[in-house]
Design a protein around this motif. Structure first.
Motif, mmCIF file in Angstrom:
data_model
loop_
_atom_site.group_PDB
_atom_site.id
_atom_site.type_symbol
_atom_site.label_atom_id
_atom_site.label_comp_id
_atom_site.label_asym_id
_atom_site.label_seq_id
_atom_site.Cartn_x
_atom_site.Cartn_y
_atom_site.Cartn_z
ATOM 1 N N MET A 1 0.814 -1.217 0.000
ATOM 2 C CA MET A 1 0.000 0.000 0.000
ATOM 3 C C MET A 1 0.849 1.270 0.000
ATOM 4 N N PRO A 2 1.899 1.370 0.875
ATOM 5 C CA PRO A 2 2.733 2.574 0.829
ATOM 6 C C PRO A 2 3.368 2.792 -0.535
ATOM 7 N N ASP A 3 3.802 1.680 -1.208
ATOM 8 C CA ASP A 3 4.411 1.811 -2.523
ATOM 9 C C ASP A 3 3.414 2.385 -3.525
ATOM 10 N N VAL A 4 2.165 1.904 -3.438
ATOM 11 C CA VAL A 4 1.131 2.391 -4.348
ATOM 12 C C VAL A 4 0.892 3.879 -4.130
ATOM 13 N N LEU A 5 0.807 4.293 -2.866
ATOM 14 C CA LEU A 5 0.580 5.702 -2.564
ATOM 15 C C LEU A 5 1.737 6.567 -3.054
ATOM 16 N N THR A 6 2.953 6.049 -2.909
ATOM 17 C CA THR A 6 4.125 6.785 -3.395
ATOM 18 C C THR A 6 4.088 6.948 -4.907
ATOM 19 N N LEU A 7 3.761 5.838 -5.585
ATOM 20 C CA LEU A 7 3.680 5.880 -7.044
ATOM 21 C C LEU A 7 2.561 6.814 -7.501
ATOM 22 N N PHE A 8 1.430 6.796 -6.802
ATOM 23 C CA PHE A 8 0.326 7.679 -7.170
ATOM 24 C C PHE A 8 0.699 9.141 -6.953
ATOM 25 N N PHE A 9 1.420 9.417 -5.860
ATOM 26 C CA PHE A 9 1.880 10.785 -5.607
ATOM 27 C C PHE A 9 2.846 11.226 -6.699
ATOM 28 N N ASP A 10 3.734 10.323 -7.120
ATOM 29 C CA ASP A 10 4.640 10.648 -8.238
ATOM 30 C C ASP A 10 3.834 10.918 -9.505
ATOM 31 N N GLY A 11 2.756 10.135 -9.698
ATOM 32 C CA GLY A 11 1.896 10.354 -10.858
ATOM 33 C C GLY A 11 1.239 11.717 -10.823
ATOM 34 N N LEU A 12 0.839 12.175 -9.626
ATOM 35 C CA LEU A 12 0.252 13.511 -9.505
ATOM 36 C C LEU A 12 1.250 14.588 -9.910
ATOM 37 N N LEU A 13 2.507 14.399 -9.548
ATOM 38 C CA LEU A 13 3.537 15.369 -9.924
ATOM 39 C C LEU A 13 3.744 15.378 -11.436
ATOM 40 N N ILE A 14 3.714 14.178 -12.039
ATOM 41 C CA ILE A 14 3.900 14.082 -13.489
ATOM 42 C C ILE A 14 2.708 14.703 -14.221
ATOM 43 N N ALA A 15 1.490 14.326 -13.797
ATOM 44 C CA ALA A 15 0.287 14.848 -14.448
ATOM 45 C C ALA A 15 0.103 16.336 -14.182
ATOM 46 N N GLY A 16 0.724 16.846 -13.101
ATOM 47 C CA GLY A 16 0.543 18.245 -12.721
ATOM 48 C C GLY A 16 1.475 19.208 -13.414
ATOM 49 N N THR A 17 2.278 18.740 -14.371
ATOM 50 C CA THR A 17 3.132 19.658 -15.125
ATOM 51 C C THR A 17 2.262 20.562 -15.997
ATOM 52 N N PRO A 18 2.723 21.769 -16.298
ATOM 53 C CA PRO A 18 1.891 22.698 -17.089
ATOM 54 C C PRO A 18 1.414 22.112 -18.416
ATOM 55 N N THR A 19 2.278 21.368 -19.109
ATOM 56 C CA THR A 19 1.883 20.797 -20.404
ATOM 57 C C THR A 19 0.750 19.804 -20.248
ATOM 58 N N ASN A 20 0.905 18.878 -19.303
ATOM 59 C CA ASN A 20 -0.130 17.862 -19.109
ATOM 60 C C ASN A 20 -1.434 18.457 -18.606
ATOM 61 N N LEU A 21 -1.352 19.459 -17.734
ATOM 62 C CA LEU A 21 -2.559 20.122 -17.250
ATOM 63 C C LEU A 21 -3.279 20.844 -18.394
ATOM 64 N N MET A 22 -2.503 21.422 -19.309
ATOM 65 C CA MET A 22 -3.113 22.129 -20.433
ATOM 66 C C MET A 22 -3.890 21.156 -21.323
ATOM 67 N N PHE A 23 -3.297 19.999 -21.626
ATOM 68 C CA PHE A 23 -3.988 19.032 -22.476
ATOM 69 C C PHE A 23 -5.158 18.382 -21.740
ATOM 70 N N CYS A 24 -5.060 18.279 -20.421
ATOM 71 C CA CYS A 24 -6.179 17.783 -19.632
ATOM 72 C C CYS A 24 -7.356 18.756 -19.722
ATOM 73 N N LEU A 25 -7.056 20.052 -19.639
ATOM 74 C CA LEU A 25 -8.093 21.075 -19.742
ATOM 75 C C LEU A 25 -8.711 21.091 -21.138
ATOM 76 N N VAL A 26 -7.863 20.952 -22.170
ATOM 77 C CA VAL A 26 -8.370 20.917 -23.545
ATOM 78 C C VAL A 26 -9.328 19.751 -23.724
ATOM 79 N N GLY A 27 -8.932 18.572 -23.228
ATOM 80 C CA GLY A 27 -9.793 17.398 -23.342
ATOM 81 C C GLY A 27 -11.100 17.571 -22.594
ATOM 82 N N ALA A 28 -11.034 18.135 -21.375
ATOM 83 C CA ALA A 28 -12.238 18.327 -20.575
ATOM 84 C C ALA A 28 -13.199 19.305 -21.250
ATOM 85 N N LEU A 29 -12.651 20.397 -21.790
ATOM 86 C CA LEU A 29 -13.497 21.389 -22.452
ATOM 87 C C LEU A 29 -14.123 20.827 -23.728
ATOM 88 N N LEU A 30 -13.305 20.135 -24.533
ATOM 89 C CA LEU A 30 -13.833 19.532 -25.754
ATOM 90 C C LEU A 30 -14.909 18.498 -25.438
#
Length: 504
Positions: A1-30
């Motif tokens: 479980m701790p490993d999963v939480l660590t990996l998920f937190f790392d995923g949040l950092l990766i997904a939270g980059t400006p580029t990824n957030l921008m494409f997430c917003l584009v997809g949500a709006l479309l």
């Protein structure tokens, strides 16, 4: 479980980059936009944008495409609630009580509960994917053709609860919908079925033409015939947020819908539509007063909306862990992964952890964006109800015709939508519910496909549906559900017949 939480937190950092957030917003709006506009679905939009993703980083491409998918589920409820048009297949269920609430001046509450329920289900779905992807994917492996067939039978019988009329009428509409689903070319024999020699029907009848006709055009005709119906559409809108009583009534429905959607989202052939249908059936069964459903019950909006979004999130699990797409939209995601040289399956989690966990974490950002986008827009969408009906109904007809025409750039599809509109008006006059027909139309082809596959595997032995435990359980539930609906209906009919005899 701790490993999963660590990996998920790392995923949040990766997904939270400006580029990824921008494409997430584009997809949500479309996604929200195509969900709001009737006749334009996420599959067609993703197909058009698929070549564009070749020039994007792999993770950004997946984030944008997935945002279009669950964004469309958010937006699809808007037109379903406001103007009685199902933007997506899963919106058919939301439309029943959502539009009834709009007619009673509670459109704002319905839209807000739909957004809140979808956000909650999306967040829970993201957590379940992060924590239990390997274990949950094993459940899907236990399903084969017999189980899918039995599950489809259960879904079809459950759709009868959508009808507010008599059981026999609902079953008749259901069977008519299944029969319409058979129109086209038989995939096994390549024979033409019920096409009357028309080339336009060789690929079957399009869902959009049926839905736009039965609900959009038919509703317009009925409103034009009776002024009191269209006056309800422009009634007082009321609060843009649900009351405390409505919110309390929705909590249980949202939780139950999320659970059902999480389970059914894992199963190929299940997905958002079956999840929303199952949620509505459950809510109607557990309600103290089932007669409220169809008249504007808030649970009839909260449960299905939570269920379809949870199912949309969990439908990515078989793709990410097994490489198996559960529905056409997820198959488009598979194509995007292949374009970028990524082989979906268990190795993605180990060989490309940044891709897997970044994609999973992006769903949380996407759902948060959709909530932020949709709640402030509730007021804007609700203003549609203030438009005089003499101006609104031409726009509804225009969108119906454009949606039908855009399928194959064919005037034939427009004519088909109009024909189903006239048929839908006849159903309204006869007090026949169109929802079971539409759901039978959608589930019918999958039912036939899995029936044939199961019999082929078993060598024509029909007992295969009873000897496999999961299939037998689904069929048993189907029988119990049908008996629970049929016995009270027969008792009521017998009482009415007895009362008429006494009166005479």
């Amino acid at each position: 479980m701790p490993d999963v939480l660590t990996l998920f937190f790392d995923g949040l950092l990766i997904a939270g980059t400006p580029t990824n957030l921008m494409f997430c917003l584009v997809g949500a709006l479309l996604g929200t936009l195509i969900g709001v506009l009737p006749g334009i679905g996420p599959l067609a939009t993703m197909a058009l944008l698929l070549p564009v993703t070749y020039y994007l980083p792999p993770l950004a491409a997946l984030i944008m495409l997935s945002g279009i998918y669950y964004g469309a589920l958010y937006g699809g409820s808007t037109t379903a609630i406001l103007v009685n048009l199902p933007g997506e297949t899963s919106s058919v269920v939301t439309m029943i009580d959502g539009h009834a609430m709009a007619r009673r001046g509670r459109a704002g509450s319905a839209l807000a509960i739909a957004a809140i329920g979808s956000f909650f289900a999306g967040c829970v779905g993201t957590i379940l994917i992060a924590l239990f992807s390997p274990a949950l994917s094993k459940v899907a492996l236990r399903f084969s053709a017999p189980e899918y067939f039995s599950m489809m039978v259960l879904g079809l019988i459950a759709s009868v609860v959508l009808a507010q009329g008599r059981l026999l009428k609902a079953l008749a509409m259901l069977l008519l919908g299944v029969a319409l689903g058979f129109v086209g070319t038989d995939v096994n024999t390549t024979e033409q079925r019920f096409t009357f020699g028309l080339p336009e029907l060789f690929d079957g009848i399009e869902f959009v033409a049926v839905a736009m006709g039965l609900f959009g055009i038919a509703d317009v005709i009925a409103n034009l015939e009776k002024p009191e119906r269209r006056n309800q559409t422009t009634a007082v809108i009321g609060s843009l947020m649900p009351s405390l009583a409505e919110f309390r009534a929705s909590i249980g429905a949202i939780v139950r819908g999320t659970g059902l959607g999480a389970v059914l989202g894992l199963l190929p052939g299940g997905g958002a539509m079956l999840a929303s249908l199952a949620s509505y059936a459950v809510e109607k069964q557990v309600a103290r007063d089932p007669s409220r459903f169809g008249q504007g019950a808030i649970e009839g909006v909260a449960g299905p909306e939570a269920a379809n979004n949870a199912a949309a999130q969990l439908s990515f699990v078989p793709l990410l862990t097994l490489g198996i797409p559960g529905n056409p939209v997820v198959a488009m995601m598979l194509a995007a992964m292949v374009i970028h040289g990524i082989q979906p399956g268990p190795q993605v989690m180990t060989q490309r952890p940044e891709l897997f966990w970044g994609f999973v974490a992006s769903m949380w950002f996407g759902n948060l964006m959709l909530l932020i986008i949709n709640l402030p827009l509730v007021g804007i969408w609700v203003q549609l109800l203030r438009i005089p009906y003499r101006l609104l109904f031409p726009a509804i007809l225009f969108f119906c015709c454009v949606g039908a025409f855009s399928l194959n750039n064919s005037v034939f599809e427009v004519g088909l939508a109009i024909a189903f509109g006239v048929l839908g008006f006849v159903f309204i006059k006869l007090k026949l519910e169109a929802a079971p027909l539409l759901l039978g139309f959608v589930l019918g082809p999958a039912l036939e496909e899995n029936l044939r596959r199961a019999l082929l595997i078993s060598g024509g032995d029909w007992t295969v549906f009873l000897t496999r435990p999961l299939s037998a359980v689904f069929l048993l539930i189907t029988i119990v559900m049908f008996a629970a609906m049929a016995i009270p209906a027969l008792a009521k009919r017998r009482t009415e017949t007895f009362s008429q005899g006494e009166a005479s």
